[in-house]
Write a protein that holds these residues in place. Sequence first.
Motif, short mmCIF file in Angstrom:
data_model
loop_
_atom_site.label_atom_id
_atom_site.label_comp_id
_atom_site.label_asym_id
_atom_site.label_seq_id
_atom_site.Cartn_x
_atom_site.Cartn_y
_atom_site.Cartn_z
N UNK A 148 -0.30 6.19 -1.62
CA UNK A 148 0.30 5.02 -0.96
C UNK A 148 1.09 5.43 0.27
N UNK A 149 1.78 6.57 0.20
CA UNK A 149 2.57 7.01 1.35
C UNK A 149 1.68 7.49 2.48
N UNK A 150 0.56 8.13 2.14
CA UNK A 150 -0.39 8.52 3.20
C UNK A 150 -0.81 7.28 3.98
N UNK A 151 -1.15 6.22 3.25
CA UNK A 151 -1.56 4.99 3.92
C UNK A 151 -0.42 4.43 4.78
N UNK A 152 0.80 4.41 4.24
CA UNK A 152 1.93 3.87 4.99
C UNK A 152 2.16 4.65 6.29
N UNK A 154 0.06 6.62 7.92
CA UNK A 154 -1.07 6.50 8.86
C UNK A 154 -1.02 5.13 9.53
N UNK A 155 -0.80 4.08 8.75
CA UNK A 155 -0.77 2.74 9.33
C UNK A 155 0.41 2.55 10.29
N UNK A 156 1.52 3.25 10.03
CA UNK A 156 2.67 3.12 10.92
C UNK A 156 2.40 3.70 12.29
N UNK A 157 1.35 4.53 12.40
CA UNK A 157 1.02 5.14 13.69
C UNK A 157 0.16 4.24 14.56
N UNK A 169 -4.03 11.74 9.93
CA UNK A 169 -4.88 12.28 8.87
C UNK A 169 -5.05 13.79 9.04
N UNK A 170 -5.14 14.25 10.28
CA UNK A 170 -5.23 15.70 10.51
C UNK A 170 -3.96 16.39 10.04
N UNK A 182 0.36 10.50 -7.80
CA UNK A 182 -0.18 9.14 -7.96
C UNK A 182 -1.43 8.98 -7.09
N UNK A 183 -2.32 9.95 -7.21
CA UNK A 183 -3.50 9.98 -6.35
C UNK A 183 -4.37 8.74 -6.53
N UNK A 184 -4.28 8.11 -7.69
CA UNK A 184 -5.13 6.96 -8.00
C UNK A 184 -4.40 5.63 -7.82
N UNK A 185 -3.16 5.65 -7.33
CA UNK A 185 -2.36 4.42 -7.22
C UNK A 185 -2.32 3.96 -5.77
N UNK A 186 -3.05 2.90 -5.47
CA UNK A 186 -3.06 2.35 -4.12
C UNK A 186 -3.58 0.92 -4.18
N UNK A 187 -3.21 0.12 -3.18
CA UNK A 187 -3.69 -1.25 -3.14
C UNK A 187 -5.03 -1.30 -2.41
N UNK A 188 -5.63 -2.46 -2.42
CA UNK A 188 -6.91 -2.62 -1.74
C UNK A 188 -6.70 -2.50 -0.23
N UNK A 189 -7.68 -1.96 0.44
CA UNK A 189 -7.57 -1.80 1.88
C UNK A 189 -8.03 -0.41 2.30
N UNK A 190 -7.42 0.13 3.35
CA UNK A 190 -7.91 1.40 3.89
C UNK A 190 -7.42 2.63 3.15
#
Length: 254
Positions: A148-152, A154-157, A169-170, A182-190
């Motif tokens: 979830x934090x990776x998504x947050x 990345x999206x903040x950029x 991502x790099x 929590x590798x499997x915990x994320x909402x729908x989306x990217x």
Amino acid sequence: MTGLSSALQFLPAMVGKLGLTPAKGVCSRHGEFESAVLPGRVPVCMQCVAEQERVALVASRRQGLLLGCGVPGRYREAKFRDLEPVCEEQRQVIDAFKGWVARAGRDRDVGNVVLLGGTGTGKTHMACAAALNLIGRCGLGVCYTTTARIKEEVCSAWGMAGRDESSELRRFASYPLLIIDEVDVFDQGPALRMLNSVIDRRSADGLPTIYISNQDRDRLIELVGIRAVSRMLESALILQCGWGDYRLRSLKGA
């Protein structure tokens, strides 16, 4: 070249101007030496001074790594020995993980670690203990995060000057050691696409990753996908944490 070493190359020309005089001394570590000192001052072994400077620089770098590693506050002092003894299975898991940490300190090509098991079994504690050990002992660059934090991050950029999705991502893909809790915990989306990108890049570069999930392998495949899980498990140390919840045990004992 250290700051002190750089300054020393100009010392001969400065000695006369500063009123310094050559003086000899004996260092318990380096033997006889000569240095320039002000009249009446005791000569100092410059090799010792340079070594102390290097030690301070290493300590400063490792402190910076600790501050920036992302390990949650409650785990900033985590050690393997802090875990309450539960069963023989747990002891074997801890010993296996400690062995991996020892190898990771010598060889970056150690493969991944996959921690699977229910909540409250100490998976995050063990991963953070591993991270802190490798930072403090080896100066290894480590990042703790979640899907979830990776998504947050990345999206903040998106739309920000000097930052974009690809560069973020790099960044996650390039840490010498990445921990994804929590590798499997994320909402729908990217989020799943981003997670797959990080997994793929790190797999291609042979960089070790610690993956943490409360699911078993089959459920993890359902949530994340067979392709991603296959890369996660490739040459990995798979640790099943099948004992009970520490937190519930402590509540029962209260």
